[in-house]
Every structure is written in C-alpha cells, then in structure tokens.
Design a protein around this motif. Structure first.
Motif, PDB file in Angstrom:
ATOM      1  N   ILE A   1       0.827  -1.196   0.000  1.00  0.00           N
ATOM      2  CA  ILE A   1       0.000   0.000   0.000  1.00  0.00           C
ATOM      3  C   ILE A   1       0.867   1.254   0.000  1.00  0.00           C
ATOM      4  N   PRO A   2       0.344   2.356  -0.505  1.00  0.00           N
ATOM      5  CA  PRO A   2       1.007   3.651  -0.313  1.00  0.00           C
ATOM      6  C   PRO A   2       0.844   4.077   1.142  1.00  0.00           C
ATOM      7  N   HIS A   3       1.809   4.808   1.646  1.00  0.00           N
ATOM      8  CA  HIS A   3       1.758   5.263   3.039  1.00  0.00           C
ATOM      9  C   HIS A   3       2.378   6.653   3.093  1.00  0.00           C
ATOM     10  N   GLU A   4       1.933   7.454   4.026  1.00  0.00           N
ATOM     11  CA  GLU A   4       2.460   8.805   4.158  1.00  0.00           C
ATOM     12  C   GLU A   4       2.755   9.090   5.621  1.00  0.00           C
ATOM     13  N   VAL A   5       3.916   9.676   5.872  1.00  0.00           N
ATOM     14  CA  VAL A   5       4.277  10.079   7.227  1.00  0.00           C
ATOM     15  C   VAL A   5       4.661  11.555   7.212  1.00  0.00           C
ATOM     16  N   SER A   6       4.316  12.244   8.288  1.00  0.00           N
ATOM     17  CA  SER A   6       4.676  13.656   8.447  1.00  0.00           C
ATOM     18  C   SER A   6       5.876  13.760   9.379  1.00  0.00           C
ATOM     19  N   ILE A   7       6.829  14.579   8.992  1.00  0.00           N
ATOM     20  CA  ILE A   7       8.055  14.772   9.766  1.00  0.00           C
ATOM     21  C   ILE A   7       8.203  16.261  10.049  1.00  0.00           C
ATOM     22  N   ASP A   8       8.456  16.599  11.311  1.00  0.00           N
ATOM     23  CA  ASP A   8       8.597  18.013  11.675  1.00  0.00           C
ATOM     24  C   ASP A   8       9.592  18.106  12.830  1.00  0.00           C
ATOM     25  N   ALA A   9      10.730  18.702  12.569  1.00  0.00           N
ATOM     26  CA  ALA A   9      11.760  18.841  13.607  1.00  0.00           C
ATOM     27  C   ALA A   9      12.540  20.120  13.367  1.00  0.00           C
ATOM     28  N   LEU A  10      13.019  20.708  14.444  1.00  0.00           N
ATOM     29  CA  LEU A  10      13.820  21.927  14.379  1.00  0.00           C
ATOM     30  C   LEU A  10      15.277  21.566  14.623  1.00  0.00           C
ATOM     31  N   LEU A  11      16.103  21.872  13.633  1.00  0.00           N
ATOM     32  CA  LEU A  11      17.542  21.646  13.763  1.00  0.00           C
ATOM     33  C   LEU A  11      18.166  22.969  14.200  1.00  0.00           C
ATOM     34  N   ASP A  12      18.355  23.110  15.498  1.00  0.00           N
ATOM     35  CA  ASP A  12      18.782  24.415  16.021  1.00  0.00           C
ATOM     36  C   ASP A  12      19.920  24.342  17.023  1.00  0.00           C
ATOM     37  N   SER A  13      20.511  23.145  17.164  1.00  0.00           N
ATOM     38  CA  SER A  13      21.600  23.025  18.137  1.00  0.00           C
ATOM     39  C   SER A  13      22.912  22.802  17.391  1.00  0.00           C
ATOM     40  N   PRO A  14      23.761  23.824  17.288  1.00  0.00           N
ATOM     41  CA  PRO A  14      25.043  23.668  16.590  1.00  0.00           C
ATOM     42  C   PRO A  14      25.862  22.529  17.196  1.00  0.00           C
ATOM     43  N   ASP A  15      26.364  21.682  16.342  1.00  0.00           N
ATOM     44  CA  ASP A  15      27.094  20.514  16.829  1.00  0.00           C
ATOM     45  C   ASP A  15      28.108  20.114  15.770  1.00  0.00           C
ATOM     46  N   LEU A  16      29.310  19.787  16.175  1.00  0.00           N
ATOM     47  CA  LEU A  16      30.344  19.339  15.243  1.00  0.00           C
ATOM     48  C   LEU A  16      30.675  17.865  15.424  1.00  0.00           C
TER      49      LEU A  16
END
Length: 270
Positions: A139-154
C-alpha cells in the motif's frame, strides 16, 4: 503498451486503495525519528531520518523495481532550506510473487545534506514522506516529519556515519574501467543495453538502471556477466505513452552484488 501495463496497473490499484487500507491497523506501520546530525565546514547540515518498520513490513529504495512505489519527500513547507541531498544506503533485493522489488526491512537511516537559505540559523525540517510499504498487502503510506535543527554541533552521529558507510561505492572506488550504453527504439519506447567493466561484486549481481528522465518507467534489467563486464538490458517507456529523449550523462546504473554495491553515474555511446 502491454509491457508497461502490469507495474502501472499495480501502482494505480495501490493508490486507489489508500482510503481504506491506510486506516486502523495500517496506521503504525512506520515510526520516524529525526537525527539532528552535525554542522559541516561548508555551512551545510548533515542530518538524517530514521524509518523503523513494523515486523514483517518493508519499504522501497529510490528505484523500487517493478512492484514498488518510489519514495518522495515534499519540502514545500520546510523553512530555511534551499536544497536537500538524499543519501540512500545500499538496499536489498526482494522477490515476491515472481516480481522483483528493491528496498529495506526493519529500519533504514537516510542521511540528508541540507543547504540552509540562511547559514547559522535554525532549520525547520518539515516534510511529508510518501512511500510504499509491503507485507501481505502493498500500500502507499504517508508520514509527516517536523523537527527543528537548532543546536550547533560538530560531533558526528554514529548512526548517520554508519548509514553513509553503507552506501554503494562510487565508480572510482569500485575500479570501474568503462561504462557504455546502447539505445535503440522499440514499439513502445526504447531499449537500453548498458555494459559496465568492473570487478565482480560478489554473489548474484542485480543491475538497476535509472533513466534520469521524469515519468519514464524502466523495466527490471536482465543482468548477466561475462568476465569483467556486466551487461544490463532494460526497456524504458513513458508512463503517458509519449516520446522522450535520453541524455546518457544522466543515466544512473547501480550494481547490487553479494559483497558490495556500485553506483555508476553516466555512460557513453556504445
């Protein structure tokens, strides 16, 4: 267009089934997690999405095979993103009911090289992933993704590093000597015969050809090897029955072997 009717009909049937099959027990087939990743010296962010599949389910690679549905990320609602480069780990080859599909079971981590519109500012990784999933039903499937990339990291994220290491080798890394493509018209489209000169990649080798042209379906490749040369033959057909042209420099050929895979970009006239 008899040769193209089976995959197109299967896809149409799957899409038609969404309203009923996506309800109830099909809601939790895929769990998602955003891996924050780290900042690169060139200003890009290397993050990833982890997809965890329910037991017994699989999903598809970017070129899913005759029986699969290609994944698609919709970035229209993302913020501070000017470009996203997806990195697909090496998939597995599955054969079910006589049809070949290419994808992943259990889980997959998909690294993303994200170029921000405004470097140094938070990135809103908001997208809808349309994908196909398959168990007893496909079957086709759909997922929603929502995230904030805001923490500087090396500091590199181990799961992302492992996924990048699991990608196919490049042509240079795999010691590919030459790649040629011979094209000829057919009744419904075009046949492509690719010849790739490279060392054996182990076990049964499967070649996957991508045309580089939107809306052009490519059949499962008949793959053979003679000495140091893999020969892969596919038919290409436009999904709307129209004419199309192939730019050999945009053709992409992946050799999936038992020991490793190879990603070949472009070919010359054969």
């Amino acid at each position: 267009m008899k040769q193209s009717s089976l995959p197109l009909a299967a896809l149409l049937a799957a899409v038609t089934a969404v309203p009923t099959l996506a309800q109830g027990r099909y809601d939790n087939i895929v769990q998602t997690e955003v891996l924050q990743g780290w900042d690169l010296p060139d200003g890009r962010r290397l993050a990833a999405v982890r997809l965890v599949l329910a037991p017994g389910w699989k999903t598809y690679w970017r070129a899913p095979g005759d029986a699969g549905i290609p994944p698609h990320f919709d970035w229209s609602r993302a913020r501070n993103i000017s470009a996203v480069g997806l990195n697909w780990p090496t998939p597995d080859v599955h054969v079910q009911n006589g049809m070949q599909s290419i994808g992943y079971t259990e889980q997959v981590v998909i690294p993303m090289h994200i170029t921000p519109t405004k470097p140094g500012k938070p990135i809103r990784l908001r997208t809808k992933l349309s994908m196909g999933v398959c168990s007893d039903v496909c079957i086709p499937h759909e997922v929603s993704i929502d995230a904030l990339l805001d923490s500087p990291d090396l500091s590199p994220t181990p799961a992302i590093v492992a996924a990048l290491a699991d990608m196919p080798y490049s042509a240079d890394e795999a010691d590919v000597q030459s790649v040629t493509c011979r094209l000829r018209p057919t009744n419904h489209g075009m046949q492509i015969e690719a010849r790739i000169d490279l060392p054996h990649t182990g076990g049964t080798e499967v070649a996957v050809i991508e045309s580089g042209v939107p809306d052009v379906w490519v059949s499962e490749a008949a793959t053979t090897r003679s000495g140091n040369t893999v020969v892969a033959v596919s038919e290409m057909i436009h999904t709307e029955g129209g004419a199309f042209a192939i730019d050999r420099s945009n053709v992409r050929i992946t050799i999936l072997g038992g020991s490793y895979a190879v990603d070949v970009r472009g070919c010359t006239a054969g």
